[in-house]
Design a protein around this motif. Structure first.
Motif, mmCIF file in Angstrom:
data_model
loop_
_atom_site.group_PDB
_atom_site.id
_atom_site.type_symbol
_atom_site.label_atom_id
_atom_site.label_comp_id
_atom_site.label_asym_id
_atom_site.label_seq_id
_atom_site.Cartn_x
_atom_site.Cartn_y
_atom_site.Cartn_z
ATOM 1 N N GLU A 18 26.205 -28.805 -5.053
ATOM 2 C CA GLU A 18 25.077 -27.485 -4.919
ATOM 3 C C GLU A 18 24.313 -27.533 -3.748
ATOM 4 N N ASP A 19 23.811 -28.959 -3.278
ATOM 5 C CA ASP A 19 22.878 -29.385 -2.208
ATOM 6 C C ASP A 19 23.719 -28.706 -1.042
ATOM 7 N N GLU A 20 25.088 -29.209 -0.783
ATOM 8 C CA GLU A 20 25.807 -28.713 0.552
ATOM 9 C C GLU A 20 25.831 -27.298 0.462
ATOM 10 N N ILE A 21 26.141 -26.635 -0.925
ATOM 11 C CA ILE A 21 26.370 -25.250 -0.684
ATOM 12 C C ILE A 21 25.078 -24.547 -0.237
ATOM 13 N N ALA A 22 23.897 -24.850 -0.738
ATOM 14 C CA ALA A 22 22.793 -24.214 -0.381
ATOM 15 C C ALA A 22 22.427 -24.478 1.162
ATOM 16 N N ALA A 23 22.611 -25.578 1.451
ATOM 17 C CA ALA A 23 22.636 -25.831 3.156
ATOM 18 C C ALA A 23 23.384 -24.991 3.784
ATOM 19 N N PHE A 24 24.546 -24.993 3.463
ATOM 20 C CA PHE A 24 25.474 -24.312 4.385
ATOM 21 C C PHE A 24 25.274 -22.606 4.272
ATOM 22 N N CYS A 25 24.752 -22.208 2.988
ATOM 23 C CA CYS A 25 24.382 -20.757 2.932
ATOM 24 C C CYS A 25 22.980 -20.396 4.007
ATOM 25 N N GLU A 26 22.057 -21.383 3.674
ATOM 26 C CA GLU A 26 20.904 -21.088 4.784
ATOM 27 C C GLU A 26 21.249 -21.393 5.913
ATOM 28 N N ARG A 27 21.773 -22.206 6.506
ATOM 29 C CA ARG A 27 22.111 -22.759 7.944
ATOM 30 C C ARG A 27 22.993 -21.693 8.393
ATOM 31 N N ASN A 28 24.225 -21.124 7.829
ATOM 32 C CA ASN A 28 25.202 -20.212 8.562
ATOM 33 C C ASN A 28 24.823 -18.703 8.254
ATOM 34 N N TYR A 29 24.253 -18.302 7.222
ATOM 35 C CA TYR A 29 23.944 -17.071 6.932
ATOM 36 C C TYR A 29 22.529 -16.455 6.714
ATOM 37 N N GLY A 30 21.605 -17.301 6.846
ATOM 38 C CA GLY A 30 20.295 -17.378 6.393
ATOM 39 C C GLY A 30 19.936 -16.735 4.879
ATOM 40 N N VAL A 31 20.898 -17.166 4.131
ATOM 41 C CA VAL A 31 20.771 -16.603 2.699
ATOM 42 C C VAL A 31 19.569 -16.971 1.985
ATOM 43 N N THR A 32 18.868 -15.987 1.592
ATOM 44 C CA THR A 32 17.335 -16.064 0.773
ATOM 45 C C THR A 32 17.578 -15.658 -0.542
ATOM 46 N N PHE A 33 18.675 -14.810 -1.074
ATOM 47 C CA PHE A 33 18.821 -14.289 -2.202
ATOM 48 C C PHE A 33 19.115 -15.731 -3.305
ATOM 49 N N PRO A 34 18.844 -15.316 -4.592
ATOM 50 C CA PRO A 34 18.859 -16.385 -5.380
ATOM 51 C C PRO A 34 20.549 -16.798 -5.631
ATOM 52 N N MET A 35 20.808 -18.244 -5.419
ATOM 53 C CA MET A 35 22.151 -18.702 -5.623
ATOM 54 C C MET A 35 22.047 -19.868 -6.812
ATOM 55 N N PHE A 36 23.235 -19.819 -7.452
ATOM 56 C CA PHE A 36 23.328 -20.459 -8.718
ATOM 57 C C PHE A 36 24.173 -21.684 -8.707
ATOM 58 N N ALA A 37 24.230 -22.449 -9.640
ATOM 59 C CA ALA A 37 25.063 -23.651 -9.644
ATOM 60 C C ALA A 37 26.583 -23.106 -9.961
ATOM 61 N N LYS A 38 27.631 -23.995 -9.371
ATOM 62 C CA LYS A 38 28.862 -23.657 -9.483
ATOM 63 C C LYS A 38 29.324 -23.267 -10.834
ATOM 64 N N VAL A 39 30.220 -22.303 -11.097
ATOM 65 C CA VAL A 39 30.721 -21.834 -12.182
ATOM 66 C C VAL A 39 32.148 -21.498 -12.139
ATOM 67 N N ASP A 40 32.740 -21.641 -13.235
ATOM 68 C CA ASP A 40 34.125 -21.123 -13.517
ATOM 69 C C ASP A 40 33.965 -19.502 -13.890
ATOM 70 N N VAL A 41 34.889 -18.619 -13.364
ATOM 71 C CA VAL A 41 34.966 -17.457 -13.495
ATOM 72 C C VAL A 41 36.168 -16.898 -14.465
ATOM 73 N N ASN A 42 37.066 -17.652 -14.513
ATOM 74 C CA ASN A 42 38.373 -17.677 -15.364
ATOM 75 C C ASN A 42 38.534 -18.908 -16.169
ATOM 76 N N GLY A 43 39.443 -18.626 -17.040
ATOM 77 C CA GLY A 43 40.103 -19.908 -17.849
ATOM 78 C C GLY A 43 39.208 -20.220 -18.958
ATOM 79 N N GLU A 44 39.187 -21.284 -19.558
ATOM 80 C CA GLU A 44 38.600 -21.813 -20.726
ATOM 81 C C GLU A 44 37.342 -22.176 -20.701
ATOM 82 N N ASN A 45 36.843 -22.631 -19.402
ATOM 83 C CA ASN A 45 35.464 -22.979 -19.227
ATOM 84 C C ASN A 45 34.698 -21.849 -18.312
ATOM 85 N N THR A 46 35.151 -20.712 -18.585
ATOM 86 C CA THR A 46 34.462 -19.286 -17.948
ATOM 87 C C THR A 46 32.994 -19.457 -18.318
#
Length: 160
Positions: free
Chosen positions: A74-102
């Motif tokens: 999560e820390d790496e993702i947040a840093a990547f988004c901020e550094r490369n795209y200036g993301v300031t909108f809310p970001m969440f922890a990694k999730v599964d969007v398909n499968g049994e752990n959706t």
């Protein structure tokens, strides 16, 4: 039932209710940092910057289920988004969007807005769900649909 019945962990690890976004128009997106569609972060941030003052939010949910294109912490993702795209909108922890752990939120989103040929499965990163001010899903858009092409639909929802 609406999205307000669900909660999710932010990218910083804090569990929050989606009820915190009541009366806002939302664009909920499953994201990835190493995807051909990753440059859409720039478009998402543009939408956020333009419409946030009128009650709009983008909610980013990193997902590593498609080609392992979100392998970082999560820390790496947040840093990547901020550094490369200036993301300031809310970001969440990694999730599964398909499968049994959706994640329950994505189960709900998929049940409310089917994909191509009535499929519930999310096909790839950067699938977008548009949600009105009442927490109702009003649209689902494929990865290859530019976020900027949703401006007209977002504006209609912001007027209400």
């Amino acid at each position: 039932m609406s999205i307000y019945a669900y909660s999710a962990k932010t990218i910083k690890g804090e569990e929050i209710s989606l009820g915190e976004f009541k009366e806002k128009v939302l664009l909920i997106v499953n994201t990835a940092s190493k995807c051909g569609f990753t440059p859409q972060y720039k478009e998402l941030q543009q939408l956020y910057d333009e419409y946030y003052p009128r009650g709009f939010e983008v909610l980013g949910f990193p997902c590593n289920q498609f080609g392992s294109q979100e392998p970082g912490t999560e820390d790496e993702i947040a840093a990547f988004c901020e550094r490369n795209y200036g993301v300031t909108f809310p970001m969440f922890a990694k999730v599964d969007v398909n499968g049994e752990n959706t994640h329950p939120l994505f189960k709900y989103l998929k049940s409310q807005a089917k994909g191509v040929l009535g499929s519930e499965a999310i096909k790839w990163n950067f699938t977008k769900f548009l949600v009105d001010r009442n927490g109702q899903v009003v649209g689902r858009f494929a990865s290859n649909v530019s976020s900027l092409k949703l401006k007209e639909e977002i504006e209609k929802l912001l007027v209400v």
